[in-house]
Every structure is written in C-alpha cells, then in structure tokens.
Design a protein around this motif. Sequence first.
Motif, PDB file in Angstrom:
ATOM      1  N   GLU A  10       0.866  -1.152   0.020  1.00 52.52           N
ATOM      2  CA  GLU A  10       0.096   0.040   0.022  1.00 52.52           C
ATOM      3  C   GLU A  10       0.965   1.196  -0.148  1.00 52.52           C
ATOM      4  O   GLU A  10       0.572   2.269  -0.710  1.00 52.52           O
ATOM      5  CB  GLU A  10      -0.826   0.038   1.055  1.00 52.52           C
ATOM      6  CG  GLU A  10      -1.623   1.268   1.371  1.00 52.52           C
ATOM      7  CD  GLU A  10      -2.601   1.281   2.612  1.00 52.52           C
ATOM      8  OE1 GLU A  10      -2.157   1.365   3.633  1.00 52.52           O
ATOM      9  OE2 GLU A  10      -3.687   1.220   2.570  1.00 52.52           O
ATOM     10  N   MET A  11       2.030   1.322   0.770  1.00 53.53           N
ATOM     11  CA  MET A  11       2.878   2.223   0.925  1.00 53.53           C
ATOM     12  C   MET A  11       3.482   2.643  -0.565  1.00 53.53           C
ATOM     13  O   MET A  11       3.510   3.736  -0.911  1.00 53.53           O
ATOM     14  CB  MET A  11       3.827   2.053   2.142  1.00 53.53           C
ATOM     15  CG  MET A  11       4.921   3.324   2.026  1.00 53.53           C
ATOM     16  SD  MET A  11       6.402   3.074   3.119  1.00 53.53           S
ATOM     17  CE  MET A  11       7.346   1.689   2.099  1.00 53.53           C
ATOM     18  N   ILE A  12       4.118   1.498  -1.095  1.00 52.50           N
ATOM     19  CA  ILE A  12       4.625   1.897  -2.390  1.00 52.50           C
ATOM     20  C   ILE A  12       3.829   2.298  -3.572  1.00 52.50           C
ATOM     21  O   ILE A  12       4.277   3.207  -4.321  1.00 52.50           O
ATOM     22  CB  ILE A  12       5.468   0.265  -2.769  1.00 52.50           C
ATOM     23  CG1 ILE A  12       6.112  -0.230  -1.934  1.00 52.50           C
ATOM     24  CG2 ILE A  12       6.049   0.658  -4.127  1.00 52.50           C
ATOM     25  CD1 ILE A  12       7.313   0.343  -1.628  1.00 52.50           C
ATOM     26  N   ALA A  13       2.502   1.895  -3.436  1.00 52.59           N
ATOM     27  CA  ALA A  13       1.555   2.430  -4.492  1.00 52.59           C
ATOM     28  C   ALA A  13       0.939   3.842  -3.932  1.00 52.59           C
ATOM     29  O   ALA A  13       0.152   4.291  -4.946  1.00 52.59           O
ATOM     30  CB  ALA A  13       0.405   1.555  -4.462  1.00 52.59           C
ATOM     31  N   ASP A  14       1.299   4.322  -2.938  1.00 53.99           N
ATOM     32  CA  ASP A  14       0.908   5.621  -2.527  1.00 53.99           C
ATOM     33  C   ASP A  14       1.819   6.834  -3.040  1.00 53.99           C
ATOM     34  O   ASP A  14       2.888   6.887  -2.886  1.00 53.99           O
ATOM     35  CB  ASP A  14       1.086   5.787  -0.948  1.00 53.99           C
ATOM     36  CG  ASP A  14       0.600   7.225  -0.434  1.00 53.99           C
ATOM     37  OD1 ASP A  14       0.268   8.131  -1.223  1.00 53.99           O
ATOM     38  OD2 ASP A  14       0.130   7.085   0.880  1.00 53.99           O
ATOM     39  N   PRO A  15       1.006   7.649  -3.834  1.00 56.14           N
ATOM     40  CA  PRO A  15       1.816   8.947  -4.641  1.00 56.14           C
ATOM     41  C   PRO A  15       2.480   9.635  -3.663  1.00 56.14           C
ATOM     42  O   PRO A  15       3.776  10.432  -3.865  1.00 56.14           O
ATOM     43  CB  PRO A  15       0.991   9.409  -5.594  1.00 56.14           C
ATOM     44  CG  PRO A  15      -0.314   8.852  -4.919  1.00 56.14           C
ATOM     45  CD  PRO A  15      -0.326   7.766  -4.295  1.00 56.14           C
ATOM     46  N   GLU A  16       2.161   9.684  -2.221  1.00 57.44           N
ATOM     47  CA  GLU A  16       2.715  10.526  -1.302  1.00 57.44           C
ATOM     48  C   GLU A  16       3.766   9.861  -0.484  1.00 57.44           C
ATOM     49  O   GLU A  16       4.555  10.567   0.292  1.00 57.44           O
ATOM     50  CB  GLU A  16       1.609  11.058  -0.328  1.00 57.44           C
ATOM     51  CG  GLU A  16       0.561  11.709  -0.924  1.00 57.44           C
ATOM     52  CD  GLU A  16      -0.187  12.758  -0.056  1.00 57.44           C
ATOM     53  OE1 GLU A  16      -0.154  12.408   1.214  1.00 57.44           O
ATOM     54  OE2 GLU A  16      -0.934  13.745  -0.590  1.00 57.44           O
ATOM     55  N   TYR A  17       4.140   8.738  -0.956  1.00 58.70           N
ATOM     56  CA  TYR A  17       5.025   8.176   0.101  1.00 58.70           C
ATOM     57  C   TYR A  17       6.426   8.633  -0.366  1.00 58.70           C
ATOM     58  O   TYR A  17       7.104   8.990  -1.290  1.00 58.70           O
ATOM     59  CB  TYR A  17       5.074   6.508  -0.473  1.00 58.70           C
ATOM     60  CG  TYR A  17       6.082   5.623  -0.922  1.00 58.70           C
ATOM     61  CD1 TYR A  17       7.523   5.272   0.043  1.00 58.70           C
ATOM     62  CD2 TYR A  17       6.286   5.423  -2.118  1.00 58.70           C
ATOM     63  CE1 TYR A  17       8.528   4.878  -0.360  1.00 58.70           C
ATOM     64  CE2 TYR A  17       7.457   4.527  -2.432  1.00 58.70           C
ATOM     65  CZ  TYR A  17       8.431   4.484  -1.615  1.00 58.70           C
ATOM     66  OH  TYR A  17       9.608   3.701  -2.345  1.00 58.70           O
TER      67      TYR A  17
END
Length: 436
Positions: free
Chosen positions: A406-413
């Motif tokens: 989920e984190m890797i797919a989050d553009p804000e990461y």
Amino acid sequence: MKLSDNKATISFSNGSPSFEMPVYQGSIGPDVIDIRKLYGQTGMFTYDPGFLSTASCQSAITYIDGDKGELLYRGYPIEQLATSCDFMDTCHLLMYGDLPSVQKKKDFTHLVTNHTMVHDQMQYFMRGFRRDAHPMAVLTGLVGGLSAFYHDSTDINNPEHRDIAAIRLIAKMPTLVAMAYKYSIGQPYMYPQNNLSYAGNFLHMMFGTPCEDYKVNPVLEKALDRIFILHADHEQNASTSTVRLCGSSGTNPFAAIAAGVACLWGPAHGGANEACLNMLGDIQAKGGVEKVGEFISQVKDKNSGVKLMGFGHRVYKNYDPRAKLMQETCNEVLKELGLENDPLFKLAKALEKIALEDDYFVSRKLYPNVDFYSGIVQRAIGIPVKLFTGIFAMARTVGWIAQLNEMIADPEYKIGRPRQLFTGSVRRDVPPVNKR
Ligand code: CMC
C-alpha cells in the motif's frame, strides 16, 4: 483523505507569526493536522517520541477504535471474520481489499499452496545456526535470506515483483517456522503438503514425521487458523511501521519483512505471548492461584519493574476484541484435548478477574490483550513457548506485506526520515590527546 473545512492554527508566545495548517478527514477515526509545511514555514519540528499523536501515513487496510474495543479489516469486524471466514479469505481481503468469490479464493489458495516449498539450499543455511538458537533469531536470518534465493522478486518498484514476493512470503513463512522447530529438536524437515489447509499444513510440518501418517485434528486446525486471522494485521504498530520505514528506502520486500520480524521479537510487542506464558509458569511454580494477590501487588509496585504481561495496549483502552475470541478458542482447544483443568488456564482466569476489578488496572484502562490467552492455546497444541512469536510473525506477514505494498503504491510516499531535538554538545574543538 478529504480536506476538512476546519483548519488548525499554531501561534507562538514570542511574537513569531502564527501558522495555519490544513486538516484532513479519513472515513472514520480522528482527523489529522497536516504539519508537512511546518518546518519550512516556522523552522520548528514537532516532538512526538513513540508517535503518541502522529499519523505516519494514510491507510485503508485496518481500523482500530481503541475506546470501543473495535477492530476492522477493510471494514469487516474481526468477530465476523473470525467466525465466518478463514485465513485465506483474510489474506485476500487484506492484500486486495475485498473478500474473494468462490473462484477467486480457489485461485488464491492454489497460488499460495504452490509456493510453500523453499529452495532446497535453505536447509544448508539453517545448519549454520546452533540447535538452541532462538527461533526469532533464525527467522530474522531466514526471511532476510530469501532475498538471496528469489532474485526475480526483489524489485520493490515493480508491481509484479511485489505481488510474487508477497505470495512467496505468505506461503513460505509456515515452512520456515516449522523448519526452525524441526531443526531445534533434531527431526527431519517435513515437506509441505498441498492438499492440506494453510493451518493444517503447518501442523503437519510441525508435528508430522516421515515415519507415520499425521492426521490433522480439525479443532486444532481451526484454532490455529483463528490465531492467524486475529494476528494478521493491526494497523501501524511497531513492526508494521518498521516494515514501512525499512521499505521506504526502496529495499527489497524480503529485507523489509525481516526487519518486521526483528521488531516483533521484543517483549513489549510480539514477544509478549512468550513473556506472558513464562510469567504464568513462574507464578505457578511459586504456588499458583494462591500467589495471584502477591503477584498483583508486585505489578502495582512501580519499583518492582514487574508488568502483568498480556495486559495493556497502546491503542485499546477497552477489552481487546481479539482477546475475547482467543479466550473462546482457548476453551474449545482445552476441551478437545481434555485439559479443562489446565492449571495455567485457571491461573490466567484468576489473574484476569482480579486485574479487571483492581483500581490500578481499571483507572489506567488496562485490559487483557490478544497475547493473554494465545500462549495457552499454543502450548496446548504442543507449540513450544520459544516459537510463539514465530507463529505471530507468520500470521502478521500478510499484514506487513499488504501495508508495504500500500505504501509503495501511495503517490505521497517518501523515504521515512524523522527529525530530532538535539540535546548534545554544541560545536567544540578536538583537544590534543594529553588534554582529554
Ligand atoms: N502491567 C502493569 N502496568 C502497566 C501495564 C502492565 N501490563 N501496561 C501499562 N501499565 C501502566 C504503566 O506503568 C503506566 O502507568 P503510570 O501511568 O502509572 O506510569 C500506564 O499503565 C500506562 O502505560 P504505558 O506504558 O504508558 O502504555 P504504553 O501505551 O506505552 O504501553 C504496552 C503499552 C503494551 C507496551 C504496555 O501496556 C505493556 O508493556 N504491556 C505488557 C506487554 C504486552 O502485553 N504487550 C502486548 C501488546 S498486544 C500485542 C501486540 O500488539 O504486539
């Protein structure tokens, strides 16, 4: 996340200009104040050791209402999942966002079962460990070591690599945990059997031997499956945050999960079930139920350094819903095995009763957590105490992986990089050696 009409303003008594910050709303739970621009605008950091008031990410996976004692995976209450679904449903739910249809479940289970075998060379890696090594030491090494065996799934930025690494980790964890156990007792490793359920296969690899057929007991299989469901995820706890932080550097998924395993080992986190059972054993050795009052007095004495393990939680300020379900499973397993009079179970019940009535615990909102009963269940199944945290790691792997992906797919990461309040020496010159 949704921008709220509400705004937060921070003002300073020294006359510095005040600063306005946006507030975001989630679907449930507390709103968050967005402090990302605070440092740029004011030159100040926020200070929050232990993350008591800090949301480190946005997530759509698990929600906990600690005051109500509510735990939801993708919106579904843990009580419903534990009674109507199995661990494969739960893994699918956590990873892909919804419960699987009949066909999807078949495909997913097939995928997991077909990755349960580990590279044969893992057994040589294993041989480097002492036979009495703690299983968590072994697991930290083995899980990290997977990245040396599966080079085709180590690119965290490649969605296909992430997917296959996730399946491999979920599938191979039980094999590794069982290998760690077999190695410690000097028995041959049992290869996984693909016709068994996830929990049934684990029991087979743990307690089967090549000398005779092992028959899986359905009550124990169900109990283990429930342990897996209850431990599968718990939002941004210490080990999950470790996995996210480790993965935020772009390292491979096996390395990130190995970091989670290492974090989980600690007695304030996953190691609590082992510590809890050891605590019950100590009280039992000193006289059992009769010594409960004395033990509780020690716990209440701040100078003693003694804690009631399996009690208290950073988020739950009410009965941990997992503890209720675990107590139910505990009753079922002890009945099945004819251990209803198990002295440690009686002791646990006596401790729980006294603690729930005692003002020390009531005023601090300290209730039993999942680990209070899970150790008794595992011990009754025949799992050695030292392996308890390994079982927790096995179950939590899906949560770690779902959160990492989920984190890797989050553009804000971004790479995680906390700041600090420096309290050390200001700049000074190195004195000559005869003046130090
Ligand atoms: N026994 C006795 N006192 C306790 C306990 C306990 N188990 N837990 C908390 N307290 C006291 C603590 O001393 C403090 O008292 P005071 O306000 O007088 O200083 C107060 O309750 C608040 O505790 P805290 O340490 O500030 O709470 P925390 O949120 O930092 O710690 C915890 C949470 C889980 C680390 C802690 O409750 C604990 O150490 N429990 C025992 C270990 C345990 O069972 N851990 C498993 C957690 S559930 C599984 C998991 O998610 O990994």
